[in-house]
Design a protein around this motif. Structure first.
Motif, mmCIF file in Angstrom:
data_model
loop_
_atom_site.group_PDB
_atom_site.id
_atom_site.type_symbol
_atom_site.label_atom_id
_atom_site.label_comp_id
_atom_site.label_asym_id
_atom_site.label_seq_id
_atom_site.Cartn_x
_atom_site.Cartn_y
_atom_site.Cartn_z
ATOM 1 N N ASP A 250 4.728 7.537 0.671
ATOM 2 C CA ASP A 250 5.522 6.468 1.276
ATOM 3 C C ASP A 250 4.891 5.124 0.935
ATOM 4 O O ASP A 250 3.665 4.985 0.881
ATOM 5 N N LYS A 251 5.743 4.116 0.741
ATOM 6 C CA LYS A 251 5.266 2.785 0.374
ATOM 7 C C LYS A 251 5.487 1.810 1.522
ATOM 8 O O LYS A 251 6.520 1.863 2.204
ATOM 9 N N PHE A 252 4.520 0.902 1.711
ATOM 10 C CA PHE A 252 4.579 -0.078 2.784
ATOM 11 C C PHE A 252 4.307 -1.469 2.220
ATOM 12 O O PHE A 252 3.342 -1.664 1.480
ATOM 13 N N VAL B 202 10.516 3.786 1.796
ATOM 14 C CA VAL B 202 9.903 2.470 1.646
ATOM 15 C C VAL B 202 10.053 1.722 2.967
ATOM 16 O O VAL B 202 11.139 1.711 3.559
ATOM 17 N N TYR B 203 8.967 1.119 3.426
ATOM 18 C CA TYR B 203 8.978 0.358 4.676
ATOM 19 C C TYR B 203 8.558 -1.082 4.372
ATOM 20 O O TYR B 203 7.449 -1.323 3.895
ATOM 21 N N VAL B 204 9.447 -2.015 4.657
ATOM 22 C CA VAL B 204 9.157 -3.432 4.487
ATOM 23 C C VAL B 204 9.000 -4.038 5.877
ATOM 24 O O VAL B 204 9.935 -4.008 6.686
ATOM 25 N N ILE B 205 7.807 -4.558 6.169
ATOM 26 C CA ILE B 205 7.524 -5.157 7.482
ATOM 27 C C ILE B 205 7.330 -6.656 7.297
ATOM 28 O O ILE B 205 6.461 -7.091 6.542
ATOM 29 N N CYS B 206 8.138 -7.435 7.988
ATOM 30 C CA CYS B 206 8.045 -8.892 7.892
ATOM 31 C C CYS B 206 7.658 -9.461 9.260
ATOM 32 O O CYS B 206 8.320 -9.184 10.260
ATOM 33 N N ILE B 207 6.579 -10.221 9.298
ATOM 34 C CA ILE B 207 6.169 -10.936 10.504
ATOM 35 C C ILE B 207 6.753 -12.334 10.392
ATOM 36 O O ILE B 207 6.284 -13.155 9.608
ATOM 37 N N SER B 208 7.805 -12.612 11.153
ATOM 38 C CA SER B 208 8.538 -13.870 11.028
ATOM 39 C C SER B 208 8.070 -14.875 12.076
ATOM 40 O O SER B 208 8.079 -14.584 13.278
ATOM 41 N N ASN B 209 7.698 -16.061 11.616
ATOM 42 C CA ASN B 209 7.204 -17.096 12.521
ATOM 43 C C ASN B 209 8.335 -17.988 13.038
ATOM 44 O O ASN B 209 8.096 -19.117 13.456
ATOM 45 N N TYR B 210 9.545 -17.493 13.013
ATOM 46 C CA TYR B 210 10.694 -18.222 13.557
ATOM 47 C C TYR B 210 11.769 -17.225 13.983
ATOM 48 O O TYR B 210 11.754 -16.057 13.573
ATOM 49 N N CYS C 160 0.835 -1.194 0.000
ATOM 50 C CA CYS C 160 0.000 0.000 0.000
ATOM 51 C C CYS C 160 0.872 1.248 0.000
ATOM 52 O O CYS C 160 2.078 1.193 0.252
ATOM 53 N N THR C 161 0.234 2.380 -0.274
ATOM 54 C CA THR C 161 0.914 3.669 -0.357
ATOM 55 C C THR C 161 0.189 4.687 0.507
ATOM 56 O O THR C 161 -1.052 4.698 0.560
ATOM 57 N N ASP C 162 0.950 5.547 1.197
ATOM 58 C CA ASP C 162 0.377 6.651 1.949
ATOM 59 C C ASP C 162 -0.128 7.690 0.947
ATOM 60 O O ASP C 162 0.647 8.229 0.153
ATOM 61 N N ARG C 163 -1.427 7.974 0.968
ATOM 62 C CA ARG C 163 -2.004 8.897 -0.006
ATOM 63 C C ARG C 163 -1.454 10.310 0.138
ATOM 64 O O ARG C 163 -1.398 11.083 -0.824
ATOM 65 N N ASN C 164 -1.055 10.689 1.352
ATOM 66 C CA ASN C 164 -0.604 12.056 1.598
ATOM 67 C C ASN C 164 0.871 12.261 1.272
ATOM 68 O O ASN C 164 1.259 13.318 0.786
ATOM 69 N N THR C 165 1.714 11.252 1.537
ATOM 70 C CA THR C 165 3.158 11.435 1.375
ATOM 71 C C THR C 165 3.756 10.635 0.224
ATOM 72 O O THR C 165 4.831 10.961 -0.260
#
Length: 321
Positions: free
Chosen positions: A159-161, A201-209, A152-157
């Motif tokens: 920024d990408k997530f 750019v923000y990359v968020i990873c939910i790691s199950n290990y 997704c992208t911040d509509r105001n700035t």
């Protein structure tokens, strides 16, 4: 006419035989390097007749069976009627100590929930987002093995997530997250553009290990943030690429002792599908509970959900069992 039908049937049989041979060959290749997931999709536990097959997969060192339960939708007087039997189905398999999970819609596909997560995890304030189609190149089957991918992208700035859940351990996960982030930076500049104006750019990873770390990880640390910087001065080289990794198994606290929203998110990811009742003083996550309770999948969504979890050569056992 009958000769033509026999000829067509023979050709089709040969095609099926060749495809089967190719699939078996690919499975044998994949199984040398990892366990293959076997996914059973269940809407009615009363029709479950595959216990012995599940146990065969469970005992094998080559397969990882998983039961996904979803809502049952029935045609009633010309209208679709959904029967909320998630809890019943879940408990049926959980009581047998089987690996089972809810197959509900992508939780982070709901804006209000994703906005909460972004604002709790990141040092920036995000007020409005726009979901984007997958703009990242798919280089291998590994790019499909996450439980969800949200871009997704911040509509105001601008920024990408990118949010991803990593269910299984991959030796190249760090490189892949870097590749995803760099790709999101790369697509911001078009051919012929006179200057380089980049948004973070923000990359968020939910790691199950638990990932391996060079230094000893302090007790209680569960969220790791990486960015480019000068090692001697500690000076950041801008804020254009930011990688956040939440390592779920590192949380050892009970709900009552959690202090931050990041810890509470971690607790939710670890325990949401097993709640007999929601934790006390957790109204902040009411919208999350609502999605989990009502998020039954349509057939199309169910296929997309499984496709996102398993790679090309994992095994799907699909049906209204």
């Amino acid at each position: 006419m009958f000769k033509t039908l026999n000829f067509i049937t023979k050709i089709r049989s040969e095609i099926i035989k060749n495809r089967y041979t190719k699939i078996i060959k690919n499975l044998n290749r994949e199984i040398k390097s990892r366990k293959l997931k076997v996914v059973f999709l269940i809407r009615e536990n009363q029709k479950w007749t595959y216990q012995s097959l599940y146990e065969i997969f469970e005992k094998s060192d080559k397969f990882e069976p998983l039961v996904l339960v979803s809502l049952l939708t029935l045609a009633h007087k010309g209208k679709d009627k959904t029967r909320n039997n998630l809890e019943e189905n879940y408990n049926f398999f959980k009581f047998r100590n089987m690996k089972v999970d809810y197959a509900f819609k992508y939780i982070l596909g709901h804006k209000e929930i994703l906005l909460k997560l972004l604002n709790d995890f990141l040092p920036v304030e995000v007020s409005e987002i726009e979901y984007r189609p997958n703009e990242l190149p798919v280089r291998s089957a590994k790019d499909k093995r996450s439980a969800f991918d949200v871009l997704c992208t911040d509509r105001n700035t601008g920024d990408k997530f990118l949010c991803e859940m990593q269910q299984i351990e991959d030796t190249d996960m760090d490189d892949r997250l870097m590749f995803y982030g760099c790709s999101l930076i790369n697509i911001q500049v078009r051919r012929g553009q006179p200057d380089y104006t980049l948004r973070p750019v923000y990359v968020i990873c939910i790691s199950n290990y638990k990932r391996e770390h060079k230094d000893l990880v302090p007790d209680g640390k569960i969220l790791f943030n990486y960015r480019m910087r000068e090692p001697q001065l500690g000076e950041n080289f801008g804020d254009r690429l930011n990688i956040y990794i939440l390592e779920l198994p590192r949380l050892k606290k009970v709900w009552e002792s959690l202090e931050t929203n990041v810890e509470k998110w971690c607790y939710m990811f670890n325990n949401l599908s097993t709640f007999a009742e929601v934790p006390k003083n957790s109204d902040y996550f009411n919208d999350l509970y609502e999605v989990a309770r009502t998020g039954g999948l349509t057939d199309v969504e169910l296929k997309a959900y499984v496709d996102s979890m398993v790679s090309e050569y994992d095994i799907r056992v699909v049906g209204n069992y």
